[in-house]
Design a protein around this motif. Structure first.
Motif, PDB file in Angstrom:
ATOM      1  N   ALA A  70      20.721 -12.489  40.977  1.00  0.00           N
ATOM      2  CA  ALA A  70      21.061 -13.746  40.325  1.00  0.00           C
ATOM      3  C   ALA A  70      22.484 -13.680  39.746  1.00  0.00           C
ATOM      4  O   ALA A  70      22.887 -12.644  39.201  1.00  0.00           O
ATOM      5  CB  ALA A  70      20.059 -14.077  39.220  1.00  0.00           C
ATOM      6  N   VAL A  71      23.205 -14.775  39.869  1.00  0.00           N
ATOM      7  CA  VAL A  71      24.581 -14.830  39.376  1.00  0.00           C
ATOM      8  C   VAL A  71      24.608 -14.634  37.860  1.00  0.00           C
ATOM      9  O   VAL A  71      25.474 -13.936  37.323  1.00  0.00           O
ATOM     10  CB  VAL A  71      25.232 -16.182  39.756  1.00  0.00           C
ATOM     11  N   ARG A  72      23.646 -15.228  37.154  1.00  0.00           N
ATOM     12  CA  ARG A  72      23.618 -15.121  35.695  1.00  0.00           C
ATOM     13  C   ARG A  72      23.459 -13.666  35.264  1.00  0.00           C
ATOM     14  O   ARG A  72      24.150 -13.187  34.356  1.00  0.00           O
ATOM     15  CB  ARG A  72      22.457 -15.953  35.146  1.00  0.00           C
ATOM     16  N   ASP A  73      22.555 -12.941  35.933  1.00  0.00           N
ATOM     17  CA  ASP A  73      22.331 -11.540  35.580  1.00  0.00           C
ATOM     18  C   ASP A  73      23.554 -10.692  35.907  1.00  0.00           C
ATOM     19  O   ASP A  73      23.964  -9.836  35.116  1.00  0.00           O
ATOM     20  CB  ASP A  73      21.107 -11.003  36.324  1.00  0.00           C
ATOM     21  N   PHE A  74      24.144 -10.942  37.083  1.00  0.00           N
ATOM     22  CA  PHE A  74      25.331 -10.177  37.482  1.00  0.00           C
ATOM     23  C   PHE A  74      26.465 -10.403  36.483  1.00  0.00           C
ATOM     24  O   PHE A  74      27.160  -9.458  36.086  1.00  0.00           O
ATOM     25  CB  PHE A  74      25.775 -10.600  38.889  1.00  0.00           C
ATOM     26  N   SER A  75      26.624 -11.651  36.064  1.00  0.00           N
ATOM     27  CA  SER A  75      27.700 -11.979  35.124  1.00  0.00           C
ATOM     28  C   SER A  75      27.513 -11.275  33.784  1.00  0.00           C
ATOM     29  O   SER A  75      28.461 -10.705  33.233  1.00  0.00           O
ATOM     30  CB  SER A  75      27.760 -13.493  34.924  1.00  0.00           C
ATOM     31  N   SER A  76      26.287 -11.284  33.254  1.00  0.00           N
ATOM     32  CA  SER A  76      26.051 -10.657  31.954  1.00  0.00           C
ATOM     33  C   SER A  76      26.242  -9.141  32.026  1.00  0.00           C
ATOM     34  O   SER A  76      26.807  -8.530  31.108  1.00  0.00           O
ATOM     35  CB  SER A  76      24.648 -10.997  31.444  1.00  0.00           C
ATOM     36  N   ILE A  77      25.795  -8.522  33.137  1.00  0.00           N
ATOM     37  CA  ILE A  77      25.955  -7.073  33.289  1.00  0.00           C
ATOM     38  C   ILE A  77      27.426  -6.716  33.479  1.00  0.00           C
ATOM     39  O   ILE A  77      27.922  -5.751  32.884  1.00  0.00           O
ATOM     40  CB  ILE A  77      25.114  -6.563  34.473  1.00  0.00           C
ATOM     41  N   ALA A  89      25.123   5.936  31.027  1.00  0.00           N
ATOM     42  CA  ALA A  89      25.303   4.500  30.797  1.00  0.00           C
ATOM     43  C   ALA A  89      26.095   3.871  31.934  1.00  0.00           C
ATOM     44  O   ALA A  89      25.752   2.793  32.431  1.00  0.00           O
ATOM     45  CB  ALA A  89      26.004   4.269  29.467  1.00  0.00           C
ATOM     46  N   GLN A  90      27.134   4.558  32.358  1.00  0.00           N
ATOM     47  CA  GLN A  90      27.944   4.036  33.460  1.00  0.00           C
ATOM     48  C   GLN A  90      27.122   3.966  34.745  1.00  0.00           C
ATOM     49  O   GLN A  90      27.218   2.987  35.510  1.00  0.00           O
ATOM     50  CB  GLN A  90      29.177   4.911  33.660  1.00  0.00           C
ATOM     51  N   GLN A  91      26.290   4.974  34.982  1.00  0.00           N
ATOM     52  CA  GLN A  91      25.435   4.954  36.172  1.00  0.00           C
ATOM     53  C   GLN A  91      24.449   3.781  36.119  1.00  0.00           C
ATOM     54  O   GLN A  91      24.171   3.146  37.138  1.00  0.00           O
ATOM     55  CB  GLN A  91      24.672   6.269  36.281  1.00  0.00           C
ATOM     56  N   VAL A  92      23.941   3.489  34.915  1.00  0.00           N
ATOM     57  CA  VAL A  92      23.020   2.368  34.771  1.00  0.00           C
ATOM     58  C   VAL A  92      23.732   1.054  35.088  1.00  0.00           C
ATOM     59  O   VAL A  92      23.184   0.198  35.800  1.00  0.00           O
ATOM     60  CB  VAL A  92      22.431   2.335  33.345  1.00  0.00           C
ATOM     61  N   TYR A  93      24.934   0.889  34.569  1.00  0.00           N
ATOM     62  CA  TYR A  93      25.686  -0.339  34.851  1.00  0.00           C
ATOM     63  C   TYR A  93      25.932  -0.503  36.348  1.00  0.00           C
ATOM     64  O   TYR A  93      25.747  -1.589  36.914  1.00  0.00           O
ATOM     65  CB  TYR A  93      27.034  -0.318  34.123  1.00  0.00           C
ATOM     66  N   GLU A  94      26.324   0.577  37.014  1.00  0.00           N
ATOM     67  CA  GLU A  94      26.605   0.499  38.448  1.00  0.00           C
ATOM     68  C   GLU A  94      25.323   0.250  39.243  1.00  0.00           C
ATOM     69  O   GLU A  94      25.329  -0.511  40.224  1.00  0.00           O
ATOM     70  CB  GLU A  94      27.289   1.790  38.901  1.00  0.00           C
ATOM     71  N   GLU A  95      24.233   0.892  38.837  1.00  0.00           N
ATOM     72  CA  GLU A  95      22.943   0.643  39.491  1.00  0.00           C
ATOM     73  C   GLU A  95      22.523  -0.814  39.315  1.00  0.00           C
ATOM     74  O   GLU A  95      22.024  -1.458  40.245  1.00  0.00           O
ATOM     75  CB  GLU A  95      21.881   1.560  38.906  1.00  0.00           C
ATOM     76  N   ALA A  96      22.751  -1.336  38.117  1.00  0.00           N
ATOM     77  CA  ALA A  96      22.362  -2.716  37.822  1.00  0.00           C
ATOM     78  C   ALA A  96      23.160  -3.704  38.656  1.00  0.00           C
ATOM     79  O   ALA A  96      22.606  -4.675  39.190  1.00  0.00           O
ATOM     80  CB  ALA A  96      22.560  -3.003  36.342  1.00  0.00           C
ATOM     81  N   LEU A  97      24.462  -3.470  38.793  1.00  0.00           N
ATOM     82  CA  LEU A  97      25.307  -4.391  39.572  1.00  0.00           C
ATOM     83  C   LEU A  97      24.881  -4.443  41.040  1.00  0.00           C
ATOM     84  O   LEU A  97      25.024  -5.475  41.698  1.00  0.00           O
ATOM     85  CB  LEU A  97      26.774  -3.971  39.459  1.00  0.00           C
ATOM     86  N   GLY A  98      24.346  -3.338  41.530  1.00  0.00           N
ATOM     87  CA  GLY A  98      23.870  -3.326  42.915  1.00  0.00           C
ATOM     88  C   GLY A  98      22.447  -3.818  43.081  1.00  0.00           C
ATOM     89  O   GLY A  98      22.008  -4.098  44.198  1.00  0.00           O
ATOM     90  N   ALA A  99      21.723  -3.946  41.960  1.00  0.00           N
ATOM     91  CA  ALA A  99      20.303  -4.292  42.042  1.00  0.00           C
ATOM     92  C   ALA A  99      20.028  -5.771  41.814  1.00  0.00           C
ATOM     93  O   ALA A  99      19.067  -6.320  42.363  1.00  0.00           O
ATOM     94  CB  ALA A  99      19.506  -3.466  41.039  1.00  0.00           C
ATOM     95  N   VAL A 100      20.838  -6.431  40.990  1.00  0.00           N
ATOM     96  CA  VAL A 100      20.545  -7.823  40.637  1.00  0.00           C
ATOM     97  C   VAL A 100      21.009  -8.765  41.748  1.00  0.00           C
ATOM     98  O   VAL A 100      21.934  -8.465  42.505  1.00  0.00           O
ATOM     99  CB  VAL A 100      21.208  -8.212  39.298  1.00  0.00           C
TER     100      VAL A 100
END
Length: 291
Positions: free
Chosen positions: A227-234, A214-225
């Motif tokens: 849009a500000v809205r997506d980054f904020s929600s993640i 789960a932590q790896q997914v969150y970190e991958e997501a923060l580097g992949a998005v």
């Protein structure tokens, strides 16, 4: 035909309100069986027979009568039979095995109505089967929702169903149902739902107790998005994840750093080791996800 129809209606009137074991009901069933030996191409008689059996609680006999009707009648008359058959199935959701027997056959007749089967399975409390049918629906390039729903809604419903029933999705096995691949396919397909789907993928692992993944997914997501809205929600979800883990550790080991360090090495049988931490964290995230 008119003589048989009048006779059968009289029999039905005599049996109305009687218990299903009453002799009047038995005689009415026998009369229908005799009539249909000669008038098996008459859909109205089949439907009246099925209605009589259903009213008196003969669910199995009603199902068998409708099966006989489908075999006896031409395909052009099948729609009338299926309408009655599906209403029978949907009234008996507790006997969900009946639906899994009937709906696959109906989908051979009307492939576009798979969404109705999905709704039945969800209402009957069978999310594992619903996930598989919904996946078949969304992956069909020619699929069109008979309810008028866009493909986007069906994909989001599938992803939500997978996350809410993570253990059942995992129990299906990757060879049969790869939940993570489905959510990642949604990520590639719907850029406007990137933040939501990344959080769903992380939550899927959290519900299964895979905190490192789960932590790896969150970190991958923060580097992949982007849009500000997506980054904020993640980022908000990632922060809540760390806060949740910290709260669980504090509840188990207390605030003292030395006690916390000793607690990590304790025997799981004492209820304060890594296994207890994992179980408490899973329970914490499941409760918070449901609320």
């Amino acid at each position: 035909y008119k003589l048989w129809a009048a006779y059968l209606r009289e029999r039905v009137r005599d049996a109305r309100g009687q218990p299903r074991a009453d002799v009047a009901c038995t005689r009415t069933v026998n009369a229908f069986d005799r009539a249909l030996l000669f008038l098996h191409k008459m859909p109205t008689l089949w439907l009246e027979y099925a209605s009589f059996l259903d009213e008196h609680g003969h669910v199995t006999q009603c199902r068998l009568a409708l099966d006989r009707a489908l075999r006896a009648l031409p395909v052009t008359q099948h729609e009338r039979v299926w309408n009655v058959y599906l209403k029978l199935v949907e009234r008996h959701k507790t006997a969900w095995q009946l639906g899994t027997h009937v709906f696959p056959r109906y989908l051979q007749f009307q492939p576009r109505d798979r969404e109705r089967y999905v709704e039945f399975l969800i209402d009957a409390g069978q999310p594992a089967l619903a996930m598989q049918e919904l996946r078949t629906l969304v992956l069909d390039p020619n699929a069109v929702s008979v309810r008028g729903r866009p493909l986007h809604d069906l994909w989001m419903q599938l992803c939500d169903l997978v996350v809410q029933n993570a253990e059942q999705a995992e129990a299906l096995g990757r060879g049969k149902f790869d939940a993570e691949a489905i959510i990642r396919a949604g990520l590639r397909r719907f850029s406007d739902e990137t933040g939501r789907l990344w959080c769903s993928l992380a939550e899927y692992h959290l519900r299964l107790g895979r905190f490192d993944q789960a932590q790896q997914v969150y970190e991958e997501a923060l580097g992949a998005v982007s849009a500000v809205r997506d980054f904020s929600s993640i980022f908000d979800a990632y922060t809540q994840y760390h806060e949740g883990m910290l709260n669980v550790k504090i509840d188990l080991f207390g605030d003292d750093e030395e006690q916390f360090g000793e607690g990590e090495d304790e025997d799981p049988a004492n209820g304060s080791g890594p296994e207890a931490l994992s179980e408490s964290a899973i329970a914490f995230y499941q409760v918070n996800a449901e609320s």
